[in-house]
Design a protein around this motif. Structure first.
Motif, short mmCIF file in Angstrom:
data_model
loop_
_atom_site.label_atom_id
_atom_site.label_comp_id
_atom_site.label_asym_id
_atom_site.label_seq_id
_atom_site.Cartn_x
_atom_site.Cartn_y
_atom_site.Cartn_z
N LYS A 197 -7.35 3.63 10.11
CA LYS A 197 -6.88 4.94 9.67
C LYS A 197 -5.27 4.92 9.63
O LYS A 197 -4.61 5.45 8.68
CB LYS A 197 -7.40 5.91 10.53
CG LYS A 197 -8.86 5.91 10.39
CD LYS A 197 -9.43 6.97 11.36
CE LYS A 197 -10.87 7.18 11.37
NZ LYS A 197 -11.41 7.53 9.81
N ALA A 198 -4.75 4.40 10.59
CA ALA A 198 -3.02 4.54 10.76
C ALA A 198 -2.60 3.63 11.87
O ALA A 198 -3.16 3.31 12.81
CB ALA A 198 -2.73 6.06 11.00
N TYR A 199 -1.21 3.13 11.27
CA TYR A 199 -0.50 2.21 12.29
C TYR A 199 0.86 2.78 12.26
O TYR A 199 1.46 2.91 11.24
CB TYR A 199 -0.86 0.71 11.74
CG TYR A 199 -2.32 0.50 11.86
CD1 TYR A 199 -2.95 -0.25 12.77
CD2 TYR A 199 -2.97 0.40 10.53
CE1 TYR A 199 -4.02 -0.68 12.74
CE2 TYR A 199 -4.35 -0.02 10.53
CZ TYR A 199 -4.83 -0.56 11.66
OH TYR A 199 -6.13 -0.84 11.44
N ALA A 200 1.53 2.59 13.30
CA ALA A 200 2.99 2.87 13.51
C ALA A 200 3.73 1.83 14.29
O ALA A 200 3.16 1.63 15.31
CB ALA A 200 3.12 4.27 14.04
N ALA A 217 -10.18 -4.23 6.23
CA ALA A 217 -10.08 -3.79 4.62
C ALA A 217 -9.81 -2.40 4.33
O ALA A 217 -10.44 -1.49 4.93
CB ALA A 217 -11.34 -4.38 3.72
N GLY A 218 -9.22 -1.91 3.20
CA GLY A 218 -8.88 -0.59 2.97
C GLY A 218 -7.94 -0.55 2.06
O GLY A 218 -6.94 -1.23 1.67
N LYS A 219 -7.71 0.80 1.61
CA LYS A 219 -6.44 1.29 0.92
C LYS A 219 -5.47 1.95 1.75
O LYS A 219 -5.75 3.03 2.24
CB LYS A 219 -7.04 2.04 -0.37
CG LYS A 219 -7.90 1.31 -1.39
CD LYS A 219 -8.28 2.38 -2.50
CE LYS A 219 -9.17 1.51 -3.46
NZ LYS A 219 -9.43 2.58 -4.67
N GLU A 236 5.14 1.17 -0.50
CA GLU A 236 4.11 0.47 -1.35
C GLU A 236 2.63 1.08 -1.13
O GLU A 236 2.36 1.15 0.06
CB GLU A 236 4.25 -0.92 -1.18
CG GLU A 236 4.18 -1.58 -0.12
CD GLU A 236 4.39 -3.11 0.05
OE1 GLU A 236 3.98 -3.70 -0.72
OE2 GLU A 236 4.73 -3.35 1.45
N ALA A 237 2.03 0.94 -2.24
CA ALA A 237 0.51 1.29 -1.90
C ALA A 237 -0.32 -0.05 -1.95
O ALA A 237 0.10 -1.07 -2.57
CB ALA A 237 -0.12 2.03 -3.24
N ILE A 238 -1.31 -0.16 -0.94
CA ILE A 238 -1.83 -1.62 -0.93
C ILE A 238 -3.31 -1.49 -1.13
O ILE A 238 -3.94 -0.44 -0.39
CB ILE A 238 -1.44 -1.76 0.66
CG1 ILE A 238 0.00 -2.03 0.68
CG2 ILE A 238 -2.16 -3.26 0.98
CD1 ILE A 238 0.56 -2.35 2.19
N GLU A 239 -3.90 -2.57 -1.49
CA GLU A 239 -5.19 -2.52 -1.41
C GLU A 239 -5.55 -3.78 -0.84
O GLU A 239 -5.31 -4.95 -1.24
CB GLU A 239 -5.99 -2.57 -3.07
CG GLU A 239 -5.97 -1.31 -3.64
CD GLU A 239 -6.87 -1.35 -4.86
OE1 GLU A 239 -7.66 -2.10 -5.13
OE2 GLU A 239 -6.70 -0.54 -5.81
N HIS A 240 -6.28 -3.82 0.42
CA HIS A 240 -6.07 -4.77 1.20
C HIS A 240 -7.82 -5.46 1.48
O HIS A 240 -8.62 -4.47 1.82
CB HIS A 240 -5.66 -4.60 2.53
CG HIS A 240 -5.63 -5.73 3.83
ND1 HIS A 240 -5.13 -6.97 3.50
CD2 HIS A 240 -6.22 -5.60 5.15
CE1 HIS A 240 -5.03 -7.68 4.50
NE2 HIS A 240 -5.87 -6.86 5.45
N ILE A 260 1.72 2.79 8.18
CA ILE A 260 0.80 2.31 7.45
C ILE A 260 -0.39 3.49 7.62
O ILE A 260 -0.99 3.60 8.64
CB ILE A 260 0.32 0.93 7.71
CG1 ILE A 260 1.68 0.23 7.84
CG2 ILE A 260 -0.73 0.54 6.89
CD1 ILE A 260 1.27 -1.40 8.31
N VAL A 261 -0.79 4.11 6.73
CA VAL A 261 -1.81 5.20 6.78
C VAL A 261 -2.79 5.12 5.65
O VAL A 261 -2.48 4.58 4.38
CB VAL A 261 -1.11 6.68 6.45
CG1 VAL A 261 -2.26 7.58 6.52
CG2 VAL A 261 -0.35 6.70 7.78
N ALA A 262 -4.27 5.13 5.97
CA ALA A 262 -5.33 4.99 4.99
C ALA A 262 -5.16 6.07 4.01
O ALA A 262 -4.88 7.20 4.11
CB ALA A 262 -6.29 5.22 5.62
#
Length: 267
Positions: A197-200, A217-219, A236-240, A260-262
């Protein structure tokens, strides 16, 4: 707070426990009750047993923030309740605040010596007091508050293990930080996270970094943020697909933060 720096004045644990009980008894039937803080030590100390009724453990000059990890299992708020004695430069107190909160600390109180009776707006620049303070510093601590307000931080916890490696460019003569943070080169890294969900992240030291982070995995939306101002330097938008991914910072001086936030629509 029950008592300021009781460890310097010979205040007994029994007396502090009595005060905590008295507060609890007095407020028992009141609709609103206070959080009760106990000032534990300068720098760090492991609390073996909580004083009944105490909900905040306060420490002074808690840098690096080792005391957070030492006492995190008590599941109460941990505060860095007084700063100073590191010179008057903003960097000392900006990095102390960001480092402490991103280590999982709950409160950060900075002594600001730029406020005096003659300069009530906090504009004094020449002072001999054993600490710092300035409008620039207050803006950077405001950036920390805004950064945390952009996260569901009450559901986040220290998660340094997501850092699996990387590399760092370190300025010549720039000291590394001591402590139990995850490390990449000479950069100290603190991580708060809620899985998927979120990382700081807060990086102290260096001039640029490439970090390998292990994420589900996620966006996601990733933003590199200047702790001085709160401004976003890179987004940046990420699809991981899951597993390790490298995040590359922009160039910076002294410190930088990564959020980093979903993205919307994530489960």
């Amino acid at each position: 707070e029950i008592c300021n720096e009781p460890y310097f004045e010979g205040v007994s644990d029994d007396w502090q426990a009595h005060v905590a009980r008295t507060i609890a008894d007095t407020e028992r039937n009141l609709p609103n009750k206070h959080l009760v803080a106990q000032n534990i030590a300068n720098n760090q100390k492991k609390v073996d047993k909580l004083t009944p009724g105490v909900s905040i453990l306060n420490f002074h000059y808690a840098r690096p923030p080792e005391t957070v990890a030492m006492n995190y299992a008590h599941n109460v708020a941990i505060g860095d309740d007084e700063t100073g004695f590191d010179g008057k430069e903003d960097v000392h107190y900006r990095t102390e605040g960001w480092d402490f909160v991103l280590a999982g600390g709950a409160t950060y109180n900075n002594l600001d010596y730029s406020f005096t009776p003659k300069t009530p707006g906090g504009t004094l620049s020449e002072f001999k007091s054993p600490g710092g303070g300035s409008a620039r510093l207050r803006r950077s601590l405001g950036a920390l508050k805004k950064f945390m307000d952009g996260l569901d931080f009450v559901h986040m916890k220290p998660m340094n293990a997501v850092v699996k490696g990387g590399r760092a460019a370190v300025a010549i003569g720039q000291p590394s930080r001591s402590g139990s943070a995850a490390r990449s080169g000479q950069i100290s890294i603190r991580v708060l996270g809620q899985e998927g969900k979120a990382y700081a992240l807060y990086l102290h030291g260096g001039t640029s970094a490439e970090l390998k982070l292990d994420l589900p995995a996620g966006k996601y939306q990733a933003e590199w943020i200047d702790p001085r101002t709160g401004e976003v330097g890179k987004s940046e938008a990420i699809e991981h697909g899951g597993g390790e991914r490298t995040f590359t910072s922009p160039d910076y001086t002294q410190d930088i933060a990564l959020r980093i936030v979903a993205r919307a629509g994530q489960p």
